[in-house]
Scaffold this motif. Structure first.
Motif, short mmCIF file in Angstrom:
data_model
loop_
_atom_site.label_atom_id
_atom_site.label_comp_id
_atom_site.label_asym_id
_atom_site.label_seq_id
_atom_site.Cartn_x
_atom_site.Cartn_y
_atom_site.Cartn_z
N THR A 54 0.86 -1.19 0.00
CA THR A 54 0.00 0.00 0.00
C THR A 54 0.89 1.23 0.00
N TRP A 55 0.62 2.16 -0.92
CA TRP A 55 1.39 3.41 -0.94
C TRP A 55 0.74 4.41 0.01
N ILE A 56 1.49 4.81 1.03
CA ILE A 56 1.00 5.82 1.99
C ILE A 56 1.27 7.22 1.44
N GLY A 57 2.39 7.35 0.71
CA GLY A 57 2.81 8.64 0.15
C GLY A 57 4.31 8.80 0.30
N HIS A 58 4.89 9.63 -0.57
CA HIS A 58 6.34 9.86 -0.61
C HIS A 58 7.06 8.50 -0.71
N SER A 59 7.90 8.14 0.28
CA SER A 59 8.61 6.85 0.21
C SER A 59 8.07 5.85 1.23
N THR A 60 6.88 6.11 1.72
CA THR A 60 6.29 5.26 2.76
C THR A 60 5.32 4.25 2.16
N PHE A 61 5.65 2.97 2.37
CA PHE A 61 4.77 1.87 1.97
C PHE A 61 4.51 0.98 3.18
N LEU A 62 3.31 0.44 3.24
CA LEU A 62 3.01 -0.69 4.13
C LEU A 62 3.09 -1.93 3.25
N ILE A 63 4.02 -2.83 3.59
CA ILE A 63 4.16 -4.09 2.85
C ILE A 63 3.80 -5.22 3.80
N GLN A 64 2.95 -6.12 3.35
CA GLN A 64 2.59 -7.29 4.15
C GLN A 64 3.15 -8.52 3.46
N LEU A 65 4.03 -9.21 4.15
CA LEU A 65 4.75 -10.35 3.58
C LEU A 65 4.91 -11.42 4.65
N ASN A 66 4.48 -12.64 4.35
CA ASN A 66 4.60 -13.75 5.32
C ASN A 66 3.92 -13.44 6.66
N GLY A 67 2.84 -12.67 6.62
CA GLY A 67 2.16 -12.31 7.86
C GLY A 67 2.86 -11.23 8.66
N SER A 101 22.80 -9.08 5.12
CA SER A 101 21.42 -9.54 5.17
C SER A 101 21.10 -10.14 6.54
N ALA A 102 19.80 -10.27 6.82
CA ALA A 102 19.34 -10.85 8.08
C ALA A 102 18.01 -11.55 7.84
N GLU A 103 17.76 -12.58 8.62
CA GLU A 103 16.48 -13.29 8.53
C GLU A 103 15.46 -12.57 9.43
N PHE A 104 14.23 -12.47 8.94
CA PHE A 104 13.17 -11.88 9.76
C PHE A 104 11.83 -12.46 9.32
N GLY A 105 11.12 -13.05 10.24
CA GLY A 105 9.75 -13.51 9.97
C GLY A 105 9.61 -14.45 8.79
N GLY A 106 10.62 -15.29 8.55
CA GLY A 106 10.51 -16.28 7.48
C GLY A 106 10.95 -15.79 6.12
N PHE A 107 11.53 -14.59 6.04
CA PHE A 107 12.10 -14.11 4.78
C PHE A 107 13.45 -13.45 5.08
N THR A 108 14.17 -13.07 4.03
CA THR A 108 15.50 -12.46 4.19
C THR A 108 15.44 -10.99 3.80
N VAL A 109 16.06 -10.16 4.65
CA VAL A 109 16.14 -8.73 4.38
C VAL A 109 17.59 -8.40 4.01
N HIS A 110 17.78 -7.77 2.85
CA HIS A 110 19.11 -7.41 2.37
C HIS A 110 19.22 -5.88 2.30
N PHE A 111 20.38 -5.34 2.67
CA PHE A 111 20.66 -3.91 2.51
C PHE A 111 21.59 -3.75 1.31
N VAL A 112 21.15 -2.95 0.34
CA VAL A 112 21.90 -2.82 -0.92
C VAL A 112 22.26 -1.35 -1.18
N PRO A 113 23.25 -1.11 -2.04
CA PRO A 113 23.71 0.27 -2.26
C PRO A 113 22.65 1.18 -2.91
N ALA A 114 22.82 2.48 -2.68
CA ALA A 114 22.12 3.54 -3.41
C ALA A 114 23.15 4.65 -3.59
N GLN A 115 22.84 5.60 -4.47
CA GLN A 115 23.74 6.74 -4.65
C GLN A 115 23.07 7.99 -4.07
#
Length: 306
Positions: free
Chosen positions: A59-72, A157-171
């Motif tokens: 769900t797009w809340i606005g700007h860069s804010t999203f609510l994402i529902q994944l694996n509960g 990366s780290a495991e959280f709630g049954g999925f993997t979260v990765h931090f990747v580069p940006a400029q």
């Protein structure tokens, strides 16, 4: 001495005082229509979002804010409900009010700029979320009284709630006070589950990192910034243009493009409708399938069928 973080290829994206003066001078000569704004979704799924524990949604809340529902798990990206940014009033109301959100389990922050990290908003979130932040930001969170904080470097990366979260580069770059320029990092977040992979790009200029990310991940949906690019001589290193965002999408080989970072705050000289118009034009020029571009209204939810 404090560590200062850098971009790939050592690209500098912060500008001089002289550049700032030049931009302000240019801005005064431009007349923009700020009465046309991104619209609210007329049919918001607030009840469904609060009850949902099994279906994948965003769900797009606005700007860069999203609510994402994944694996509960309820995830928020860069939660900012602030009514002002500096001297400027917010142009559009958030798509969902803070009080209508479900309890949040995980919050990811792309970087420390105030339009992405707003502590007054974080204070009001329901639940007791775990915070994933770029390296260098954890100490600020601890000082503010937050205990559940994981700090990451690029490619970690780290495991959280049954999925993997990765931090990747940006400029990009970051700063919250006069003395803390680039003392924390910036980047994007990838949520990788057995069913779907989401990539929240964060705030970025166009850079070679997109190709590196494409080499490592198969992306289904990318949440891509398209706004705050004008004037491009000033903004390009830190804010991607709509045309370059399409180029990045093609390099990522993702399935769906969800635009963000436009229409909420006047951070640059472009307007939300202008950013969208350029995005649509480039999409047509590249002859890309219409169904791959998912432009959301504020508060609009895409929920997968069970």
């Amino acid at each position: 001495m404090m560590k200062r973080y850098e971009n790939l290829d050592n690209v500098k994206s912060n500008k001089s005082f002289k550049d700032m003066r030049q931009w302000q001078k240019e801005r005064r000569s431009k007349v923009k229509d700020l009465s046309l704004n991104i619209e609210q979704c007329p049919h918001k799924k607030i009840k469904e979002l609060n009850e949902n524990r099994s279906r994948t949604s965003y769900t797009w809340i606005g700007h860069s804010t999203f609510l994402i529902q994944l694996n509960g798990v309820n995830i928020l990206t860069d939660p900012v409900w602030a009514k002002r940014m500096g001297f400027q009033k917010r142009l559009t109301e958030p798509g969902i009010s803070l009080s209508d959100l479900p309890e949040i389990d995980l919050v990811v922050l792309s970087h420390g700029h105030y339009d992405h990290l707003d502590f007054p908003t974080l204070k009001k979130l329901k639940g007791n979320p775990h915070y994933f932040v770029p390296v260098g930001l954890k100490s600020l969170f601890i000082r503010k009284g937050y205990q559940k904080v994981t700090e990451m470097n690029w490619w970690e990366s780290a495991e959280f709630g049954g999925f993997t979260v990765h931090f990747v580069p940006a400029q990009h770059w970051t700063r919250r006070t006069l003395t803390d320029m680039n003392t924390s990092h910036w980047g994007g977040w990838i949520f990788q589950s057995s069913g779907e992979t989401f990539y929240f790009v964060g705030d970025t200029g166009y850079f070679n990192g997109f190709k590196q990310i494409a080499d490592r991940f198969t992306i289904d949906t990318v949440f891509m910034p398209i706004g705050a690019y004008e004037p491009e001589w000033f903004m390009a290193a830190a804010h991607i243009s709509p045309e370059d965002s399409v180029k990045a999408f093609l390099e990522l080989k993702a399935k769906s493009f969800v635009p963000m970072h436009y229409g909420a705050y006047r951070l640059a000289d472009d307007t939300g409708p202008e950013a969208l118009e350029r995005l649509y034009r480039e999409w047509e020029k590249q002859q890309l399938p219409e169904e791959q571009l998912k432009v959301l209204l504020l508060g609009e939810t895409v929920m997968e069928i069970e």
